[in-house]
Design an enzyme around this catalytic site. Structure first.
Site, mmCIF file in Angstrom:
data_model
loop_
_atom_site.group_PDB
_atom_site.id
_atom_site.type_symbol
_atom_site.label_atom_id
_atom_site.label_comp_id
_atom_site.label_asym_id
_atom_site.label_seq_id
_atom_site.Cartn_x
_atom_site.Cartn_y
_atom_site.Cartn_z
ATOM 1 N N SER A 65 62.543 26.650 5.311
ATOM 2 C CA SER A 65 63.350 27.867 5.430
ATOM 3 C C SER A 65 64.485 27.673 6.427
ATOM 4 O O SER A 65 64.279 27.088 7.499
ATOM 5 C CB SER A 65 62.487 29.038 5.911
ATOM 6 O OG SER A 65 61.387 29.239 5.065
ATOM 7 N N GLN A 85 61.235 24.721 10.335
ATOM 8 C CA GLN A 85 59.916 24.090 10.445
ATOM 9 C C GLN A 85 59.751 23.023 9.370
ATOM 10 O O GLN A 85 59.707 23.345 8.182
ATOM 11 C CB GLN A 85 58.842 25.163 10.263
ATOM 12 C CG GLN A 85 57.427 24.660 10.381
ATOM 13 C CD GLN A 85 56.437 25.686 9.846
ATOM 14 O OE1 GLN A 85 56.415 25.963 8.659
ATOM 15 N NE2 GLN A 85 55.640 26.260 10.721
ATOM 16 N N GLY A 86 59.695 21.771 9.784
ATOM 17 C CA GLY A 86 59.569 20.674 8.814
ATOM 18 C C GLY A 86 58.125 20.218 8.699
ATOM 19 O O GLY A 86 57.744 19.173 9.249
ATOM 20 N N SER A 108 55.886 21.141 5.350
ATOM 21 C CA SER A 108 55.495 20.904 3.951
ATOM 22 C C SER A 108 56.298 19.771 3.302
ATOM 23 O O SER A 108 57.483 19.582 3.604
ATOM 24 C CB SER A 108 55.720 22.162 3.116
ATOM 25 O OG SER A 108 55.056 23.249 3.693
ATOM 26 N N SER A 135 48.819 29.371 1.591
ATOM 27 C CA SER A 135 48.568 30.281 0.454
ATOM 28 C C SER A 135 47.337 31.154 0.710
ATOM 29 O O SER A 135 46.476 30.813 1.527
ATOM 30 C CB SER A 135 48.362 29.461 -0.828
ATOM 31 O OG SER A 135 47.113 28.814 -0.768
ATOM 32 N N GLU A 141 52.247 31.793 13.984
ATOM 33 C CA GLU A 141 53.117 32.080 12.845
ATOM 34 C C GLU A 141 52.519 33.166 11.941
ATOM 35 O O GLU A 141 53.220 34.029 11.425
ATOM 36 C CB GLU A 141 53.322 30.785 12.063
ATOM 37 C CG GLU A 141 54.419 30.852 11.032
ATOM 38 C CD GLU A 141 54.463 29.591 10.162
ATOM 39 O OE1 GLU A 141 53.520 28.779 10.204
ATOM 40 O OE2 GLU A 141 55.452 29.451 9.423
ATOM 41 N N GLU A 177 44.808 31.639 -1.106
ATOM 42 C CA GLU A 177 43.548 30.964 -1.440
ATOM 43 C C GLU A 177 43.075 30.152 -0.227
ATOM 44 O O GLU A 177 41.890 30.150 0.111
ATOM 45 C CB GLU A 177 43.724 30.039 -2.657
ATOM 46 C CG GLU A 177 43.958 30.751 -3.988
ATOM 47 C CD GLU A 177 45.406 31.197 -4.184
ATOM 48 O OE1 GLU A 177 46.286 30.789 -3.382
ATOM 49 O OE2 GLU A 177 45.664 31.964 -5.136
HETATM 50 C C1 FAD Z 1 59.061 31.695 1.199
HETATM 51 C C2 FAD Z 1 58.477 30.407 1.672
HETATM 52 C C3 FAD Z 1 58.912 29.867 2.868
HETATM 53 C C4 FAD Z 1 58.380 28.664 3.324
HETATM 54 N N1 FAD Z 1 58.882 28.122 4.480
HETATM 55 C C5 FAD Z 1 58.412 26.926 4.898
HETATM 56 C C6 FAD Z 1 58.984 26.307 6.069
HETATM 57 O O1 FAD Z 1 59.910 26.843 6.700
HETATM 58 N N2 FAD Z 1 58.507 25.102 6.442
HETATM 59 C C7 FAD Z 1 57.489 24.469 5.759
HETATM 60 O O2 FAD Z 1 57.089 23.407 6.199
HETATM 61 N N3 FAD Z 1 56.947 25.018 4.647
HETATM 62 C C8 FAD Z 1 57.385 26.223 4.197
HETATM 63 N N4 FAD Z 1 56.870 26.791 3.061
HETATM 64 C C9 FAD Z 1 55.866 26.049 2.292
HETATM 65 C C10 FAD Z 1 54.465 26.642 2.328
HETATM 66 O O3 FAD Z 1 53.838 26.401 3.558
HETATM 67 C C11 FAD Z 1 53.713 26.011 1.141
HETATM 68 O O4 FAD Z 1 54.335 26.457 -0.046
HETATM 69 C C12 FAD Z 1 52.248 26.376 1.121
HETATM 70 O O5 FAD Z 1 51.562 25.780 2.202
HETATM 71 C C13 FAD Z 1 51.582 25.955 -0.223
HETATM 72 O O6 FAD Z 1 51.828 24.606 -0.470
HETATM 73 P P1 FAD Z 1 52.431 24.110 -1.878
HETATM 74 O O7 FAD Z 1 53.629 24.917 -2.185
HETATM 75 O O8 FAD Z 1 52.580 22.628 -1.801
HETATM 76 O O9 FAD Z 1 51.340 24.497 -2.948
HETATM 77 P P2 FAD Z 1 50.005 23.690 -3.277
HETATM 78 O O10 FAD Z 1 49.367 23.250 -2.015
HETATM 79 O O11 FAD Z 1 50.322 22.652 -4.298
HETATM 80 O O12 FAD Z 1 49.129 24.823 -3.925
HETATM 81 C C14 FAD Z 1 49.361 25.302 -5.262
HETATM 82 C C15 FAD Z 1 48.266 26.318 -5.567
HETATM 83 O O13 FAD Z 1 46.981 25.671 -5.543
HETATM 84 C C16 FAD Z 1 46.120 26.337 -4.638
HETATM 85 N N5 FAD Z 1 45.287 25.348 -3.923
HETATM 86 C C17 FAD Z 1 45.702 24.215 -3.346
HETATM 87 N N6 FAD Z 1 44.650 23.574 -2.776
HETATM 88 C C18 FAD Z 1 43.553 24.358 -2.991
HETATM 89 C C19 FAD Z 1 42.184 24.251 -2.623
HETATM 90 N N7 FAD Z 1 41.724 23.224 -1.920
HETATM 91 N N8 FAD Z 1 41.352 25.257 -3.011
HETATM 92 C C20 FAD Z 1 41.807 26.322 -3.711
HETATM 93 N N9 FAD Z 1 43.106 26.470 -4.081
HETATM 94 C C21 FAD Z 1 43.967 25.504 -3.722
HETATM 95 C C22 FAD Z 1 47.033 27.032 -3.648
HETATM 96 O O14 FAD Z 1 46.375 28.147 -3.036
HETATM 97 C C23 FAD Z 1 48.182 27.453 -4.531
HETATM 98 O O15 FAD Z 1 47.860 28.646 -5.214
HETATM 99 C C24 FAD Z 1 57.376 28.006 2.572
HETATM 100 C C25 FAD Z 1 56.929 28.551 1.367
HETATM 101 C C26 FAD Z 1 57.480 29.732 0.909
HETATM 102 C C27 FAD Z 1 56.988 30.303 -0.384
#
Ligand code: FAD
Length: 382
Positions: free
Chosen positions: A161, A126-127, A129, A364, A244, A366
């Site tokens: 992933s 899944q592309g 993030s 996440s 999902e 949150e």
């Molecule tokens: C094991 C794993 C597998 C994954 N697999 C995939 C995949 O296959 N394909 C894919 O596309 N993505 C994948 N992801 C990515 C995942 O969808 C993102 O990590 C997730 O959406 C959070 O985005 P970020 O990491 O950029 O964190 P950020 O968005 O930068 O967030 C960082 C922190 O800030 C908090 N935050 C951010 N905005 C707000 C807000 N407005 N209000 C309150 N809190 C906030 C978040 O809750 C988090 O705690 C995977 C992630 C993990 C950990």
């Protein structure tokens, strides 16, 4: 509360457990390890499930499924996750890629993509993030520009992933600038073996294959690779996340490990502090609660659209359960004398490591809380 899904579902559960006993090594801890034999086990197991019509049970027959009920598919999901997902990365194709292509794909895309998933032959990634677009996915920058009769894609994805092993990517890219940032995005179904794609693994405590960066450098795709309507990809993303977020039956592994603990500990169980046994019992109750919330969403999926608030509520409950039960299990496993219950200890340790990411992946916790609050407030106003 009666959790019994009926006679045929119980028989299916028995059949699946028997298959796992026969075909999955007793010390299996998932397909994503440094040992290629574990991946081979998963690939073979997917083929076996497919041959028995157990992989995509609830898909319609015309798409290679078995026309079974969503409840039977739920049993498959539970038994697989409970036993360290012997389908490997295939669960994503079964849980959401296939159903989304059924809903939004052209007949040609359905003919091309659904049979390989139903036959257990293909892995999708899944592309979505990007480095600056996770929670705020609509800020993504990967772009697709028109080029002759097709498109050119440039940009970077992260946390993808299984990208090292996937043959296809379900890719979200910006195709125009809309009034709102949620407008002007499109889904592309992209082959991962194109030389314009580079995959770089990210080392994590979850082990190999889980997380990767993916780079697109002038990737050429055709109009036939567009899923749904150009610029309308955001509505498909909403559909994807609702599938999902209930796709993994995390409560099933928590419940199996918690239930196994007294037997594995034997006499030592009685010597555990009453407070720890109390928390263990509470975790089992939470497993039941999360299961019930999952069943509510599955029932909605069967009849139409899922309310995003219900999917978010389940996700909050099950990811908290994953982490809280992992803590309780670690404390219980710590009591085991060296040399006793080694596989149980390894399962618990694996469960703990994997659970740490559960409140981030698929959105996440949150963001799930924000989503749930919004839908509740909207409901209160209506
Ligand atoms: C094991 C794993 C597998 C994954 N697999 C995939 C995949 O296959 N394909 C894919 O596309 N993505 C994948 N992801 C990515 C995942 O969808 C993102 O990590 C997730 O959406 C959070 O985005 P970020 O990491 O950029 O964190 P950020 O968005 O930068 O967030 C960082 C922190 O800030 C908090 N935050 C951010 N905005 C707000 C807000 N407005 N209000 C309150 N809190 C906030 C978040 O809750 C988090 O705690 C995977 C992630 C993990 C950990």
């Amino acid at each position: 509360m009666d959790f019994d899904l009926g006679e045929s579902a119980n028989a299916l559960r028995g059949e699946l457990r028997e298959l796992i006993r026969e075909q999955v090594p007793a010390d299996f801890l998932g397909a994503f390890t440094d040992d290629p034999a574990d991946l081979a086990v998963a690939q073979q197991f997917c083929r076996t499930l497919a041959q028995r019509q157990l992989l995509c049970m609830s898909w319609p027959k015309e798409f290679g499924g078995g026309d079974a009920s969503v409840w039977e598919q739920t049993v498959v999901r539970e038994e697989m996750w409970a036993h360290h997902e012997p389908r490997g990365a295939q669960y994503m194709g079964v849980n959401w890629v296939g159903p989304i292509i059924m809903r939004h794909g052209t007949p040609e895309q359905q003919r091309k993509h659904l049979p390989p998933i139903a036959n257990g032959e293909v892995i999708w990634c899944q592309g979505f993030s990007e480095p600056e677009a996770g929670s705020d996915l609509a800020s993504l920058r990967t772009s697709a520009r028109r080029d002759g009769d097709g498109w050119r894609i440039n940009g970077q994805k992260i946390w993808t992933s299984y990208a090292t092993m996937a043959q296809w990517c379900f890719l979200l890219a910006r195709t125009s600038k809309g009034e709102k940032k949620q407008q002007g995005m499109t889904i592309f179904l992209v082959p991962m073996d194109d030389p314009a794609i580079t995959v770089r693994p990210i080392r994590t405590m979850m082990g190999p294959h889980h997380l990767n960066e993916v780079f697109f450098d002038e990737l050429k795709v055709t109009e036939a690779d567009v899923l749904g309507t150009v610029d309308q990809g955001w509505s498909i993303v909403q559909d994807v996340v609702s599938f999902e977020r209930v796709g993994i039956a995390r409560y099933a592994r928590c419940e199996r490990l918690l239930q196994a603990a007294p037997d594995v500990l034997g006499d030592a169980w009685e010597e555990l502090p009453a407070e720890l046994r109390g928390r263990w019992a509470r975790m089992l109750t939470h497993c039941r609660r999360a299961r019930l919330m999952a069943y509510r969403v599955v029932a909605m999926q069967a009849t139409g659209r899922v309310n995003p608030g219900d999917a978010a509520a389940y996700r909050i409950a099950v990811t908290r359960l994953d982490q809280d039960s992992a803590e309780v299990l670690m404390e219980i496993a710590a009591v085991l004398p060296r040399g006793d219950g080694e596989y149980f200890r390894a399962e618990v340790e694996d469960h703990w490591r994997y659970s740490q990411a559960s409140t981030v992946s698929s959105g996440s916790i949150e963001m799930q809380r924000i989503l749930l609050s919004r839908t509740m407030l909207a409901g209160a106003r209506a």
